[in-house]
Design a protein around this motif. Structure first.
Motif, PDB file in Angstrom:
ATOM      1  N   ALA A  45       0.837  -1.209   0.000  1.00  0.00           N
ATOM      2  CA  ALA A  45       0.000   0.000   0.000  1.00  0.00           C
ATOM      3  C   ALA A  45       0.865   1.250   0.000  1.00  0.00           C
ATOM      4  O   ALA A  45       0.565   2.225  -0.697  1.00  0.00           O
ATOM      5  CB  ALA A  45      -0.939  -0.013   1.204  1.00  0.00           C
ATOM      6  N   SER A  46       1.968   1.221   0.757  1.00  0.00           N
ATOM      7  CA  SER A  46       2.754   2.457   0.811  1.00  0.00           C
ATOM      8  C   SER A  46       3.521   2.681  -0.492  1.00  0.00           C
ATOM      9  O   SER A  46       3.678   3.814  -0.926  1.00  0.00           O
ATOM     10  CB  SER A  46       3.620   2.526   2.070  1.00  0.00           C
ATOM     11  OG  SER A  46       4.696   1.672   1.967  1.00  0.00           O
ATOM     12  N   MET A  47       3.937   1.601  -1.147  1.00  0.00           N
ATOM     13  CA  MET A  47       4.576   1.807  -2.453  1.00  0.00           C
ATOM     14  C   MET A  47       3.557   2.338  -3.470  1.00  0.00           C
ATOM     15  O   MET A  47       3.902   3.156  -4.332  1.00  0.00           O
ATOM     16  CB  MET A  47       5.200   0.521  -2.982  1.00  0.00           C
ATOM     17  CG  MET A  47       6.007   0.778  -4.249  1.00  0.00           C
ATOM     18  SD  MET A  47       6.867  -0.683  -4.835  1.00  0.00           S
ATOM     19  CE  MET A  47       7.882  -0.005  -6.139  1.00  0.00           C
ATOM     20  N   THR A  48       2.320   1.877  -3.352  1.00  0.00           N
ATOM     21  CA  THR A  48       1.261   2.381  -4.232  1.00  0.00           C
ATOM     22  C   THR A  48       1.096   3.896  -4.047  1.00  0.00           C
ATOM     23  O   THR A  48       1.025   4.653  -5.011  1.00  0.00           O
ATOM     24  CB  THR A  48      -0.075   1.666  -3.916  1.00  0.00           C
ATOM     25  OG1 THR A  48       0.126   0.258  -4.074  1.00  0.00           O
ATOM     26  CG2 THR A  48      -1.195   2.124  -4.831  1.00  0.00           C
ATOM     27  N   ARG A  49       1.080   4.291  -2.776  1.00  0.00           N
ATOM     28  CA  ARG A  49       0.941   5.729  -2.481  1.00  0.00           C
ATOM     29  C   ARG A  49       2.133   6.523  -2.993  1.00  0.00           C
ATOM     30  O   ARG A  49       1.988   7.602  -3.557  1.00  0.00           O
ATOM     31  CB  ARG A  49       0.817   5.941  -0.961  1.00  0.00           C
ATOM     32  CG  ARG A  49      -0.613   5.865  -0.453  1.00  0.00           C
ATOM     33  CD  ARG A  49      -0.718   6.397   0.960  1.00  0.00           C
ATOM     34  NE  ARG A  49       0.177   5.687   1.879  1.00  0.00           N
ATOM     35  CZ  ARG A  49      -0.168   4.545   2.493  1.00  0.00           C
ATOM     36  NH1 ARG A  49      -1.354   4.005   2.296  1.00  0.00           N
ATOM     37  NH2 ARG A  49       0.674   3.959   3.310  1.00  0.00           N
ATOM     38  N   GLU A  50       3.330   5.971  -2.806  1.00  0.00           N
ATOM     39  CA  GLU A  50       4.536   6.734  -3.126  1.00  0.00           C
ATOM     40  C   GLU A  50       4.886   6.733  -4.607  1.00  0.00           C
ATOM     41  O   GLU A  50       5.484   7.693  -5.094  1.00  0.00           O
ATOM     42  CB  GLU A  50       5.726   6.183  -2.328  1.00  0.00           C
ATOM     43  CG  GLU A  50       5.663   6.604  -0.869  1.00  0.00           C
ATOM     44  CD  GLU A  50       6.476   5.671   0.025  1.00  0.00           C
ATOM     45  OE1 GLU A  50       7.346   4.945  -0.503  1.00  0.00           O
ATOM     46  OE2 GLU A  50       6.216   5.673   1.250  1.00  0.00           O
ATOM     47  N   SER A  51       4.563   5.667  -5.322  1.00  0.00           N
ATOM     48  CA  SER A  51       5.021   5.642  -6.713  1.00  0.00           C
ATOM     49  C   SER A  51       3.898   5.661  -7.744  1.00  0.00           C
ATOM     50  O   SER A  51       4.087   6.173  -8.851  1.00  0.00           O
ATOM     51  CB  SER A  51       5.956   4.448  -6.946  1.00  0.00           C
ATOM     52  OG  SER A  51       5.200   3.270  -7.038  1.00  0.00           O
ATOM     53  N   ARG A  75       0.747  -0.813 -18.060  1.00  0.00           N
ATOM     54  CA  ARG A  75       1.370  -1.888 -17.277  1.00  0.00           C
ATOM     55  C   ARG A  75       2.708  -1.485 -16.660  1.00  0.00           C
ATOM     56  O   ARG A  75       3.066  -1.949 -15.595  1.00  0.00           O
ATOM     57  CB  ARG A  75       1.569  -3.123 -18.162  1.00  0.00           C
ATOM     58  CG  ARG A  75       0.262  -3.775 -18.564  1.00  0.00           C
ATOM     59  CD  ARG A  75       0.281  -5.248 -18.324  1.00  0.00           C
ATOM     60  NE  ARG A  75       0.259  -5.568 -16.909  1.00  0.00           N
ATOM     61  CZ  ARG A  75       0.281  -6.791 -16.436  1.00  0.00           C
ATOM     62  NH1 ARG A  75       0.357  -7.809 -17.241  1.00  0.00           N
ATOM     63  NH2 ARG A  75       0.258  -7.015 -15.133  1.00  0.00           N
ATOM     64  N   SER A  76       3.455  -0.610 -17.362  1.00  0.00           N
ATOM     65  CA  SER A  76       4.788  -0.255 -16.875  1.00  0.00           C
ATOM     66  C   SER A  76       4.726   0.408 -15.495  1.00  0.00           C
ATOM     67  O   SER A  76       5.707   0.411 -14.761  1.00  0.00           O
ATOM     68  CB  SER A  76       5.477   0.670 -17.877  1.00  0.00           C
ATOM     69  OG  SER A  76       4.822   1.927 -17.873  1.00  0.00           O
ATOM     70  N   TRP A  77       3.584   0.969 -15.159  1.00  0.00           N
ATOM     71  CA  TRP A  77       3.445   1.593 -13.849  1.00  0.00           C
ATOM     72  C   TRP A  77       3.556   0.568 -12.709  1.00  0.00           C
ATOM     73  O   TRP A  77       3.886   0.909 -11.588  1.00  0.00           O
ATOM     74  CB  TRP A  77       2.055   2.253 -13.708  1.00  0.00           C
ATOM     75  CG  TRP A  77       1.864   3.503 -14.509  1.00  0.00           C
ATOM     76  CD1 TRP A  77       2.568   3.908 -15.601  1.00  0.00           C
ATOM     77  CD2 TRP A  77       0.880   4.510 -14.262  1.00  0.00           C
ATOM     78  NE1 TRP A  77       2.087   5.102 -16.056  1.00  0.00           N
ATOM     79  CE2 TRP A  77       1.054   5.488 -15.268  1.00  0.00           C
ATOM     80  CE3 TRP A  77      -0.129   4.673 -13.313  1.00  0.00           C
ATOM     81  CZ2 TRP A  77       0.250   6.633 -15.332  1.00  0.00           C
ATOM     82  CZ3 TRP A  77      -0.924   5.794 -13.385  1.00  0.00           C
ATOM     83  CH2 TRP A  77      -0.739   6.768 -14.385  1.00  0.00           C
ATOM     84  N   PHE A  78       3.196  -0.690 -13.024  1.00  0.00           N
ATOM     85  CA  PHE A  78       2.998  -1.664 -11.947  1.00  0.00           C
ATOM     86  C   PHE A  78       4.101  -2.711 -11.818  1.00  0.00           C
ATOM     87  O   PHE A  78       4.055  -3.556 -10.941  1.00  0.00           O
ATOM     88  CB  PHE A  78       1.640  -2.361 -12.130  1.00  0.00           C
ATOM     89  CG  PHE A  78       0.515  -1.373 -12.262  1.00  0.00           C
ATOM     90  CD1 PHE A  78      -0.031  -0.784 -11.124  1.00  0.00           C
ATOM     91  CD2 PHE A  78       0.041  -0.989 -13.505  1.00  0.00           C
ATOM     92  CE1 PHE A  78      -1.046   0.160 -11.246  1.00  0.00           C
ATOM     93  CE2 PHE A  78      -0.972  -0.050 -13.634  1.00  0.00           C
ATOM     94  CZ  PHE A  78      -1.519   0.526 -12.492  1.00  0.00           C
ATOM     95  N   GLY A  79       5.104  -2.628 -12.714  1.00  0.00           N
ATOM     96  CA  GLY A  79       6.195  -3.605 -12.680  1.00  0.00           C
ATOM     97  C   GLY A  79       6.922  -3.618 -11.341  1.00  0.00           C
ATOM     98  O   GLY A  79       7.180  -4.672 -10.773  1.00  0.00           O
TER      99      GLY A  79
END
Ligand code: ZN
Length: 270
Positions: A45-51, A75-79
């Protein structure tokens, strides 16, 4: 695994029946299990928030500025998130596997203690931790696969939520709220896995130790509180043979139906 007859070891008058005290789930194990999963989910969750949210934010700003071409969520956003999830899933699985091992050791001790208390016998010579090696291997595989699918599920949910938001042109605030809901769902799933798997482990170990000791039947014991479902309340005190279908969901033994806290008290017949 050495099979033995607990009835022969205890040597009571013929016709006597003694119920072994049930070994219950240890709540601290369930809590540790859940903590390992929550730590994994929190970091995702925190990586989702930060990146990912910043990428979404700039995408939305560019769209508002009506520039010619702006890259939509892809898709490149989620690698990076998937890579982190893979790594965290391995860490969580290792922690959980250690918890299962410790629980099995704790169960062995507790089972021996019940034999001492109910029958006055010492099982040290016939019972060992190695008896459970094969079972634990299967239990570890089952738990690892559940944790892996939990990690994959959370990444998929983030990805789908971001795509849907992007298509709908939702604000960052709305996206945050939608993601929060998805994290809530995966957190509840983590809690359920932790509870269900510790209960299944305990239930499996009760059966294995009883069958090893030549105990062929058991009596169904509920937790005797208001959370017991009516169906299981009606089974309380019933006697079943191991391997025989019970009156529970799918004929399962105590502790196996989802969220079931019931226990099997082995019946030693002399
Ligand atoms: Zn139950």
């Amino acid at each position: 695994m050495l099979r033995y007859s607990i009835a022969k070891l205890a040597d009571k008058p013929k016709g006597t029946k003694i119920e072994l005290p049930a070994v219950d789930v240890r709540l601290s194990a369930e809590k540790q299990y859940y903590t390992a999963l929550r730590s994994m989910l929190t970091q995702i969750a925190s990586m989702t928030r930060e990146s990912i949210i910043p990428l979404y934010q700039s995408e939305q700003e560019q769209k508002r500025a009506a520039r010619a071409y702006t890259g939509d969520a892809d898709r490149s956003w989620f690698g990076g998130l998937q890579a982190l999830a893979n790594q965290l899933q391995r860490i969580a699985s290792n922690t959980v596997n250690r918890i299962l091992d410790l629980e099995a050791e704790r169960h062995t001790e507790a089972f021996m203690a019940t034999a001492k208390r109910a029958l006055g016998i010492n099982l040290q010579a016939v019972v060992s931790q190695e008896d459970l090696a094969e079972y634990l291997q299967a239990a570890v595989a089952r738990n690892t696969s559940l944790i892996q699918s939990l990690a994959d599920d959370v990444v998929k949910r983030v990805e789908q939520t971001v795509y849907a938001s992007s298509i709908a042109g939702n604000s960052v605030t709305t996206l945050r709220k939608s993601l929060q809901e998805q994290f809530g769902i995966t957190d509840r799933r983590a809690r359920l896995i932790a509870r269900d798997q510790t209960s299944k482990l305990n239930s499996d170990l009760n059966r294995i130790r009883q069958q090893q000791a030549g105990v062929t039947s058991y009596s169904w014991l509920t937790s005797h509180d208001e959370r017991v479902r009516p169906r299981h309340r009606s089974l309380d005190g019933n006697t079943y043979k191991w391997g025989e279908a019970t009156g529970a969901e799918n004929g399962l033994p105590p502790g196996q139906p989802i969220n079931c806290r019931c226990l099997a008290r082995g019946i030693v017949e002399f």
